[in-house]
Design a protein around this motif. Structure first.
Motif, PDB file in Angstrom:
ATOM      1  N   CYS A 130       0.862  -1.182   0.000  1.00  0.00           N
ATOM      2  CA  CYS A 130       0.000   0.000   0.000  1.00  0.00           C
ATOM      3  C   CYS A 130       0.898   1.232   0.000  1.00  0.00           C
ATOM      4  O   CYS A 130       1.761   1.365   0.861  1.00  0.00           O
ATOM      5  CB  CYS A 130      -0.897  -0.013   1.228  1.00  0.00           C
ATOM      6  N   PRO A 131       0.712   2.147  -0.958  1.00  0.00           N
ATOM      7  CA  PRO A 131       1.570   3.327  -0.993  1.00  0.00           C
ATOM      8  C   PRO A 131       1.308   4.313   0.141  1.00  0.00           C
ATOM      9  O   PRO A 131       2.141   5.160   0.430  1.00  0.00           O
ATOM     10  CB  PRO A 131       1.249   3.959  -2.351  1.00  0.00           C
ATOM     11  N   VAL A 132       0.176   4.183   0.807  1.00  0.00           N
ATOM     12  CA  VAL A 132      -0.166   5.097   1.906  1.00  0.00           C
ATOM     13  C   VAL A 132       0.365   4.571   3.237  1.00  0.00           C
ATOM     14  O   VAL A 132       0.976   5.307   4.005  1.00  0.00           O
ATOM     15  CB  VAL A 132      -1.696   5.311   1.983  1.00  0.00           C
ATOM     16  N   THR A 133       0.142   3.279   3.517  1.00  0.00           N
ATOM     17  CA  THR A 133       0.491   2.730   4.823  1.00  0.00           C
ATOM     18  C   THR A 133       1.661   1.747   4.802  1.00  0.00           C
ATOM     19  O   THR A 133       2.190   1.417   5.849  1.00  0.00           O
ATOM     20  CB  THR A 133      -0.718   2.003   5.436  1.00  0.00           C
ATOM     21  N   GLY A 134       2.009   1.235   3.626  1.00  0.00           N
ATOM     22  CA  GLY A 134       3.065   0.237   3.535  1.00  0.00           C
ATOM     23  C   GLY A 134       2.591  -1.173   3.842  1.00  0.00           C
ATOM     24  O   GLY A 134       3.392  -2.106   3.868  1.00  0.00           O
ATOM     25  N   ALA A 135       1.287  -1.351   4.057  1.00  0.00           N
ATOM     26  CA  ALA A 135       0.731  -2.661   4.402  1.00  0.00           C
ATOM     27  C   ALA A 135       0.724  -3.588   3.191  1.00  0.00           C
ATOM     28  O   ALA A 135       0.749  -3.149   2.041  1.00  0.00           O
ATOM     29  CB  ALA A 135      -0.685  -2.508   4.941  1.00  0.00           C
ATOM     30  N   VAL A 136       0.677  -4.883   3.467  1.00  0.00           N
ATOM     31  CA  VAL A 136       0.568  -5.903   2.427  1.00  0.00           C
ATOM     32  C   VAL A 136      -0.771  -5.728   1.716  1.00  0.00           C
ATOM     33  O   VAL A 136      -1.775  -5.348   2.327  1.00  0.00           O
ATOM     34  CB  VAL A 136       0.665  -7.308   3.065  1.00  0.00           C
ATOM     35  N   LEU A 137      -0.796  -6.042   0.417  1.00  0.00           N
ATOM     36  CA  LEU A 137      -2.023  -5.974  -0.370  1.00  0.00           C
ATOM     37  C   LEU A 137      -2.484  -7.381  -0.710  1.00  0.00           C
ATOM     38  O   LEU A 137      -1.677  -8.239  -1.071  1.00  0.00           O
ATOM     39  CB  LEU A 137      -1.787  -5.188  -1.659  1.00  0.00           C
ATOM     40  N   VAL A 138      -3.777  -7.623  -0.565  1.00  0.00           N
ATOM     41  CA  VAL A 138      -4.363  -8.925  -0.880  1.00  0.00           C
ATOM     42  C   VAL A 138      -5.477  -8.735  -1.900  1.00  0.00           C
ATOM     43  O   VAL A 138      -6.039  -7.648  -2.040  1.00  0.00           O
ATOM     44  CB  VAL A 138      -4.904  -9.625   0.392  1.00  0.00           C
ATOM     45  N   ASP A 139      -5.796  -9.817  -2.604  1.00  0.00           N
ATOM     46  CA  ASP A 139      -6.858  -9.770  -3.595  1.00  0.00           C
ATOM     47  C   ASP A 139      -8.194  -9.478  -2.944  1.00  0.00           C
ATOM     48  O   ASP A 139      -8.485  -9.952  -1.841  1.00  0.00           O
ATOM     49  CB  ASP A 139      -6.962 -11.105  -4.332  1.00  0.00           C
ATOM     50  N   GLY A 140      -9.003  -8.704  -3.634  1.00  0.00           N
ATOM     51  CA  GLY A 140     -10.343  -8.396  -3.162  1.00  0.00           C
ATOM     52  C   GLY A 140     -11.260  -8.150  -4.343  1.00  0.00           C
ATOM     53  O   GLY A 140     -10.819  -8.126  -5.494  1.00  0.00           O
ATOM     54  N   ILE A 141     -12.521  -7.965  -4.029  1.00  0.00           N
ATOM     55  CA  ILE A 141     -13.528  -7.687  -5.051  1.00  0.00           C
ATOM     56  C   ILE A 141     -14.280  -6.438  -4.638  1.00  0.00           C
ATOM     57  O   ILE A 141     -14.730  -6.314  -3.494  1.00  0.00           O
ATOM     58  CB  ILE A 141     -14.496  -8.872  -5.208  1.00  0.00           C
ATOM     59  N   GLY A 142     -14.418  -5.505  -5.575  1.00  0.00           N
ATOM     60  CA  GLY A 142     -15.110  -4.253  -5.313  1.00  0.00           C
ATOM     61  C   GLY A 142     -16.618  -4.419  -5.269  1.00  0.00           C
ATOM     62  O   GLY A 142     -17.148  -5.482  -5.606  1.00  0.00           O
ATOM     63  N   PRO A 143     -17.327  -3.375  -4.874  1.00  0.00           N
ATOM     64  CA  PRO A 143     -18.785  -3.419  -4.783  1.00  0.00           C
ATOM     65  C   PRO A 143     -19.459  -3.760  -6.111  1.00  0.00           C
ATOM     66  O   PRO A 143     -20.533  -4.347  -6.136  1.00  0.00           O
ATOM     67  CB  PRO A 143     -19.172  -2.014  -4.336  1.00  0.00           C
ATOM     68  N   ASP A 144     -18.793  -3.430  -7.209  1.00  0.00           N
ATOM     69  CA  ASP A 144     -19.360  -3.714  -8.529  1.00  0.00           C
ATOM     70  C   ASP A 144     -18.871  -5.047  -9.105  1.00  0.00           C
ATOM     71  O   ASP A 144     -19.148  -5.371 -10.248  1.00  0.00           O
ATOM     72  CB  ASP A 144     -19.059  -2.576  -9.498  1.00  0.00           C
ATOM     73  N   GLY A 145     -18.124  -5.813  -8.307  1.00  0.00           N
ATOM     74  CA  GLY A 145     -17.628  -7.112  -8.744  1.00  0.00           C
ATOM     75  C   GLY A 145     -16.288  -7.069  -9.450  1.00  0.00           C
ATOM     76  O   GLY A 145     -15.777  -8.095  -9.887  1.00  0.00           O
ATOM     77  N   SER A 146     -15.696  -5.894  -9.555  1.00  0.00           N
ATOM     78  CA  SER A 146     -14.403  -5.772 -10.233  1.00  0.00           C
ATOM     79  C   SER A 146     -13.268  -6.097  -9.259  1.00  0.00           C
ATOM     80  O   SER A 146     -13.401  -5.937  -8.051  1.00  0.00           O
ATOM     81  CB  SER A 146     -14.233  -4.364 -10.803  1.00  0.00           C
ATOM     82  N   PRO A 147     -12.123  -6.545  -9.795  1.00  0.00           N
ATOM     83  CA  PRO A 147     -10.999  -6.897  -8.915  1.00  0.00           C
ATOM     84  C   PRO A 147     -10.377  -5.659  -8.285  1.00  0.00           C
ATOM     85  O   PRO A 147     -10.335  -4.584  -8.880  1.00  0.00           O
ATOM     86  CB  PRO A 147     -10.017  -7.597  -9.850  1.00  0.00           C
ATOM     87  N   GLU A 148      -9.909  -5.853  -7.073  1.00  0.00           N
ATOM     88  CA  GLU A 148      -9.221  -4.798  -6.321  1.00  0.00           C
ATOM     89  C   GLU A 148      -8.088  -5.430  -5.541  1.00  0.00           C
ATOM     90  O   GLU A 148      -8.034  -6.646  -5.376  1.00  0.00           O
ATOM     91  CB  GLU A 148     -10.164  -4.143  -5.304  1.00  0.00           C
ATOM     92  N   LEU A 149      -7.224  -4.579  -5.033  1.00  0.00           N
ATOM     93  CA  LEU A 149      -6.226  -4.989  -4.051  1.00  0.00           C
ATOM     94  C   LEU A 149      -6.579  -4.281  -2.752  1.00  0.00           C
ATOM     95  O   LEU A 149      -6.802  -3.071  -2.734  1.00  0.00           O
ATOM     96  CB  LEU A 149      -4.818  -4.610  -4.503  1.00  0.00           C
ATOM     97  N   HIS A 150      -6.666  -5.054  -1.668  1.00  0.00           N
ATOM     98  CA  HIS A 150      -7.047  -4.507  -0.373  1.00  0.00           C
ATOM     99  C   HIS A 150      -5.842  -4.453   0.552  1.00  0.00           C
ATOM    100  O   HIS A 150      -5.109  -5.425   0.688  1.00  0.00           O
ATOM    101  CB  HIS A 150      -8.131  -5.373   0.273  1.00  0.00           C
ATOM    102  N   SER A 151      -5.681  -3.321   1.197  1.00  0.00           N
ATOM    103  CA  SER A 151      -4.627  -3.131   2.176  1.00  0.00           C
ATOM    104  C   SER A 151      -5.009  -3.872   3.459  1.00  0.00           C
ATOM    105  O   SER A 151      -6.164  -3.851   3.870  1.00  0.00           O
ATOM    106  CB  SER A 151      -4.473  -1.638   2.463  1.00  0.00           C
ATOM    107  N   THR A 152      -4.028  -4.506   4.084  1.00  0.00           N
ATOM    108  CA  THR A 152      -4.287  -5.241   5.326  1.00  0.00           C
ATOM    109  C   THR A 152      -4.043  -4.395   6.573  1.00  0.00           C
ATOM    110  O   THR A 152      -4.067  -4.922   7.683  1.00  0.00           O
ATOM    111  CB  THR A 152      -3.414  -6.506   5.392  1.00  0.00           C
ATOM    112  N   ASP A 153      -3.846  -3.098   6.408  1.00  0.00           N
ATOM    113  CA  ASP A 153      -3.622  -2.219   7.552  1.00  0.00           C
ATOM    114  C   ASP A 153      -4.883  -2.159   8.409  1.00  0.00           C
ATOM    115  O   ASP A 153      -5.942  -1.767   7.918  1.00  0.00           O
ATOM    116  CB  ASP A 153      -3.257  -0.817   7.058  1.00  0.00           C
ATOM    117  N   PRO A 154      -4.806  -2.543   9.686  1.00  0.00           N
ATOM    118  CA  PRO A 154      -6.012  -2.564  10.523  1.00  0.00           C
ATOM    119  C   PRO A 154      -6.539  -1.173  10.878  1.00  0.00           C
ATOM    120  O   PRO A 154      -7.724  -1.010  11.159  1.00  0.00           O
ATOM    121  CB  PRO A 154      -5.580  -3.318  11.776  1.00  0.00           C
TER     122      PRO A 154
END
Length: 72
Positions: free
Chosen positions: A23-47
């Motif tokens: 993540c360029p903001v927090t430096g956290a690891v990024l994992v695969d995710g799905i957006g509200p519209d069903g498109s692929p995203e990368l999700h930050s694991t920063d709690p």
């Protein structure tokens, strides 16, 4: 990226590249995710401030201005 990849939320990145993306903001690891519209995203694991980054045409867009906050 195939339509099947988008449905599964997999950006289709090479494993070595996935290992170094952060993540360029927090430096956290990024994992695969799905957006509200069903498109692929990368999700930050920063709690503290999890963010979602879009994947467009198989390319992760890691710009803070394009990120959206995730519910904690």
């Amino acid at each position: 990226m195939t339509s099947n990849d988008a449905r599964e939320g997999t950006p289709g990145l090479e494993p070595w590249l996935r290992d170094i993306l952060r993540c360029p903001v927090t430096g956290a690891v990024l994992v695969d995710g799905i957006g509200p519209d069903g498109s692929p995203e990368l999700h930050s694991t920063d709690p503290e401030s999890p963010l979602a980054y879009p994947v467009r045409d198989g390319i992760p867009v890691l710009l803070a201005d394009d990120a959206r906050p995730l519910a904690r």
